[in-house]
Design a protein around this motif. Structure first.
Motif, PDB file in Angstrom:
ATOM      1  N   LEU A 140       0.814  -1.218   0.000  1.00 59.10           N
ATOM      2  CA  LEU A 140       0.000   0.000   0.000  1.00 59.10           C
ATOM      3  C   LEU A 140       0.845   1.264   0.000  1.00 59.10           C
ATOM      4  O   LEU A 140       0.503   2.251  -0.657  1.00 59.10           O
ATOM      5  CB  LEU A 140      -0.948  -0.006   1.204  1.00 59.10           C
ATOM      6  CG  LEU A 140      -2.058  -1.065   1.160  1.00 59.10           C
ATOM      7  CD1 LEU A 140      -2.839  -1.079   2.475  1.00 59.10           C
ATOM      8  CD2 LEU A 140      -2.996  -0.824  -0.016  1.00 59.10           C
ATOM      9  N   MET A 141       1.956   1.256   0.711  1.00 60.21           N
ATOM     10  CA  MET A 141       2.830   2.431   0.709  1.00 60.21           C
ATOM     11  C   MET A 141       3.442   2.650  -0.664  1.00 60.21           C
ATOM     12  O   MET A 141       3.629   3.780  -1.110  1.00 60.21           O
ATOM     13  CB  MET A 141       3.929   2.268   1.761  1.00 60.21           C
ATOM     14  CG  MET A 141       3.423   2.305   3.191  1.00 60.21           C
ATOM     15  SD  MET A 141       2.623   3.875   3.635  1.00 60.21           S
ATOM     16  CE  MET A 141       4.022   4.998   3.599  1.00 60.21           C
TER      17      MET A 141
ATOM     18  N   MET B 187      -4.011  11.359   4.367  1.00 63.17           N
ATOM     19  CA  MET B 187      -2.933  12.157   4.942  1.00 63.17           C
ATOM     20  C   MET B 187      -2.308  11.419   6.124  1.00 63.17           C
ATOM     21  O   MET B 187      -1.092  11.431   6.312  1.00 63.17           O
ATOM     22  CB  MET B 187      -3.469  13.527   5.380  1.00 63.17           C
ATOM     23  CG  MET B 187      -3.835  14.443   4.212  1.00 63.17           C
ATOM     24  SD  MET B 187      -4.866  15.847   4.731  1.00 63.17           S
ATOM     25  CE  MET B 187      -3.780  16.635   5.935  1.00 63.17           C
ATOM     26  N   GLU B 188      -3.167  10.766   6.895  1.00 64.37           N
ATOM     27  CA  GLU B 188      -2.678  10.043   8.080  1.00 64.37           C
ATOM     28  C   GLU B 188      -1.956   8.761   7.695  1.00 64.37           C
ATOM     29  O   GLU B 188      -0.870   8.461   8.197  1.00 64.37           O
ATOM     30  CB  GLU B 188      -3.857   9.716   9.004  1.00 64.37           C
ATOM     31  CG  GLU B 188      -3.459   8.911  10.231  1.00 64.37           C
ATOM     32  CD  GLU B 188      -4.650   8.540  11.094  1.00 64.37           C
ATOM     33  OE1 GLU B 188      -4.475   7.755  12.027  1.00 64.37           O
ATOM     34  OE2 GLU B 188      -5.772   9.023  10.809  1.00 64.37           O
TER      35      GLU B 188
ATOM     36  N   CYS C 147       0.956  12.178   3.679  1.00 67.76           N
ATOM     37  CA  CYS C 147       1.051  13.105   2.550  1.00 67.76           C
ATOM     38  C   CYS C 147       0.393  14.431   2.896  1.00 67.76           C
ATOM     39  O   CYS C 147      -0.320  14.565   3.897  1.00 67.76           O
ATOM     40  CB  CYS C 147       0.418  12.496   1.297  1.00 67.76           C
ATOM     41  SG  CYS C 147      -1.341  12.119   1.458  1.00 67.76           S
ATOM     42  N   THR C 148       0.609  15.442   2.065  1.00 63.76           N
ATOM     43  CA  THR C 148       0.040  16.772   2.278  1.00 63.76           C
ATOM     44  C   THR C 148      -1.430  16.796   1.879  1.00 63.76           C
ATOM     45  O   THR C 148      -1.946  15.871   1.240  1.00 63.76           O
ATOM     46  CB  THR C 148       0.796  17.810   1.441  1.00 63.76           C
ATOM     47  OG1 THR C 148       0.607  17.505   0.043  1.00 63.76           O
ATOM     48  CG2 THR C 148       2.296  17.798   1.761  1.00 63.76           C
ATOM     49  N   LYS C 149      -2.109  17.910   2.247  1.00 64.23           N
ATOM     50  CA  LYS C 149      -3.506  18.088   1.845  1.00 64.23           C
ATOM     51  C   LYS C 149      -3.633  18.051   0.326  1.00 64.23           C
ATOM     52  O   LYS C 149      -4.538  17.413  -0.226  1.00 64.23           O
ATOM     53  CB  LYS C 149      -4.039  19.425   2.361  1.00 64.23           C
ATOM     54  CG  LYS C 149      -4.012  19.585   3.867  1.00 64.23           C
ATOM     55  CD  LYS C 149      -4.451  20.988   4.259  1.00 64.23           C
ATOM     56  CE  LYS C 149      -4.356  21.211   5.762  1.00 64.23           C
ATOM     57  NZ  LYS C 149      -4.761  22.586   6.136  1.00 64.23           N
ATOM     58  N   GLU C 150      -2.723  18.747  -0.322  1.00 67.68           N
ATOM     59  CA  GLU C 150      -2.772  18.822  -1.780  1.00 67.68           C
ATOM     60  C   GLU C 150      -2.573  17.450  -2.419  1.00 67.68           C
ATOM     61  O   GLU C 150      -3.257  17.096  -3.391  1.00 67.68           O
ATOM     62  CB  GLU C 150      -1.709  19.799  -2.286  1.00 67.68           C
ATOM     63  CG  GLU C 150      -1.969  21.261  -1.950  1.00 67.68           C
ATOM     64  CD  GLU C 150      -1.704  21.582  -0.471  1.00 67.68           C
ATOM     65  OE1 GLU C 150      -2.197  22.617  -0.002  1.00 67.68           O
ATOM     66  OE2 GLU C 150      -0.998  20.771   0.190  1.00 67.68           O
TER      67      GLU C 150
ATOM     68  N   LEU D 243      -4.617  12.452  -5.117  1.00 62.31           N
ATOM     69  CA  LEU D 243      -4.841  11.019  -5.136  1.00 62.31           C
ATOM     70  C   LEU D 243      -6.313  10.681  -5.304  1.00 62.31           C
ATOM     71  O   LEU D 243      -6.677   9.708  -5.965  1.00 62.31           O
ATOM     72  CB  LEU D 243      -4.306  10.372  -3.858  1.00 62.31           C
ATOM     73  CG  LEU D 243      -2.786  10.372  -3.680  1.00 62.31           C
ATOM     74  CD1 LEU D 243      -2.419   9.867  -2.293  1.00 62.31           C
ATOM     75  CD2 LEU D 243      -2.119   9.503  -4.735  1.00 62.31           C
ATOM     76  N   LEU D 244      -7.164  11.497  -4.683  1.00 63.98           N
ATOM     77  CA  LEU D 244      -8.607  11.257  -4.751  1.00 63.98           C
ATOM     78  C   LEU D 244      -9.239  11.842  -6.008  1.00 63.98           C
ATOM     79  O   LEU D 244     -10.433  11.672  -6.234  1.00 63.98           O
ATOM     80  CB  LEU D 244      -9.297  11.847  -3.506  1.00 63.98           C
ATOM     81  CG  LEU D 244      -8.990  11.147  -2.184  1.00 63.98           C
ATOM     82  CD1 LEU D 244      -9.502  11.960  -1.018  1.00 63.98           C
ATOM     83  CD2 LEU D 244      -9.593   9.746  -2.167  1.00 63.98           C
TER      84      LEU D 244
END
Length: 315
Positions: A210-211, A287-288, A292-295, A300-301
């Protein structure tokens, strides 16, 4: 029909390497020693006109040809599909083992034994089936060709022995189970997928996979569930209009994206707010779990530009 050349599945991605395949086949054949070095991948690309490809196939010790298909919905036609795959796989295998002479030579030339498996994690069947037979599809009994597909239940269950014997298969089954659970609780696809990935990473399940492949996993699961939902809605509409179900199936994928966009554009503004909250929750989970950052989470989504300000404010 949509071209499947660029579509993949998480199952295929996870097991398309010798180490994980060896673990999976070892769980199926516990009495044999299955080593990665004895496996040669023979998975097909672009088998049919729509560029569909089989899930997994490999040659083991030049003794056995193994074909596996993963199914989340019950499919009685898997033996027929396997028949076509087997034709293509054996053409490759015969070249590997230099047995082309078998077609012309009078003395018997040995070839690897075929084994077919359907790995199923859909709804339980009223009458449990351990195998599917090609002959069940024949118009008349007594045909001279048979193909037997062994059905293996990979639904998530702590008592499922095959899952306990294969760590990556357990992880895959658990991940799918968590997505389905979140969807049953009312989460949208993005949120359910993001939460399930977070659950796996926190539990140490499929961590490396997954990472390394987080973005692809998200994209593949989103495509899988969006296609499934779009196909269901199109079937219902086609029946209401009196269209044949076969015609509905044929158009499902081709119209899925446009219909999904049309539904999205027709939603009320109040639902947009709810959608933003769901996307924000999914972004927080990514993010958790992926650090990763908010951006990056929004990237990704694949969050639409018009929703991004709302989601940033919620984050």
């Amino acid at each position: 029909m949509a071209n499947r050349q660029y579509k993949d599945s998480v199952f295929r991605k996870l097991f398309h390497n010798k180490r994980e395949l060896a673990s999976l086949y070892q769980a199926i054949r516990p009495d044999d020693e299955i080593l990665a070095k004895d496996i040669r991948l023979t998975t097909l690309h672009n088998v049919f006109l729509d560029s569909q490809r089989n899930d997994l196939s490999f040659l083991w010790k030049q003794r056995t040809v193994v074909l596996m298909e993963h199914q989340s919905t019950w499919n009685e036609n898997i033996p027929l599909r396997m028949l076509s795959y087997a034709d293509h796989v054996y053409r490759k295998v015969i070249k590997f083992i230099e047995a082309q002479r078998a077609i012309y030579q009078e003395t018997l030339v040995k070839i690897p034994t075929p084994k077919f498996y359907m790995l199923y994690n859909g709804r339980p069947q009223e009458k449990k089936r351990d195998e599917l037979l090609l002959s069940d599809a024949f118009e008349e009994p007594g045909g001279d060709l048979e193909l037997r597909v062994h059905v293996i239940d990979i639904s998530y269950d702590e008592t499922n022995e095959i899952l306990q014997a294969c760590e990556p298969l357990y992880g895959y089954s658990y991940l799918v189970h968590r997505i389905q659970e979140y969807k049953r609780q009312g989460d949208d696809n993005d949120t359910a997928i993001a939460k399930a990935i977070t659950d796996c990473l926190q539990a140490g399940i499929l961590t490396d996979f997954l990472m390394k492949n987080g973005k692809e996993v998200i994209d593949m699961f989103k495509l899988q569930w969006n296609e499934k939902d779009a196909k269901k809605y199109w079937k219902e509409e086609a029946r209401n209009q009196g269209l044949a179900e076969g015609r509905a199936e044929g158009r499902a994928e081709g119209r899925a994206e446009g219909r999904a966009e049309g539904r999205a554009e027709g939603k009320a503004e109040g639902k947009v707010e709810g959608k933003a909250e769901g996307k924000a929750e999914a972004a927080r989970s990514l993010m958790e779990s992926l650090h990763c950052t908010k951006e990056k989470a929004m990237e990704l989504l694949k969050i639409p530009a018009e929703l991004q300000p709302k989601i940033l404010a919620l984050l």
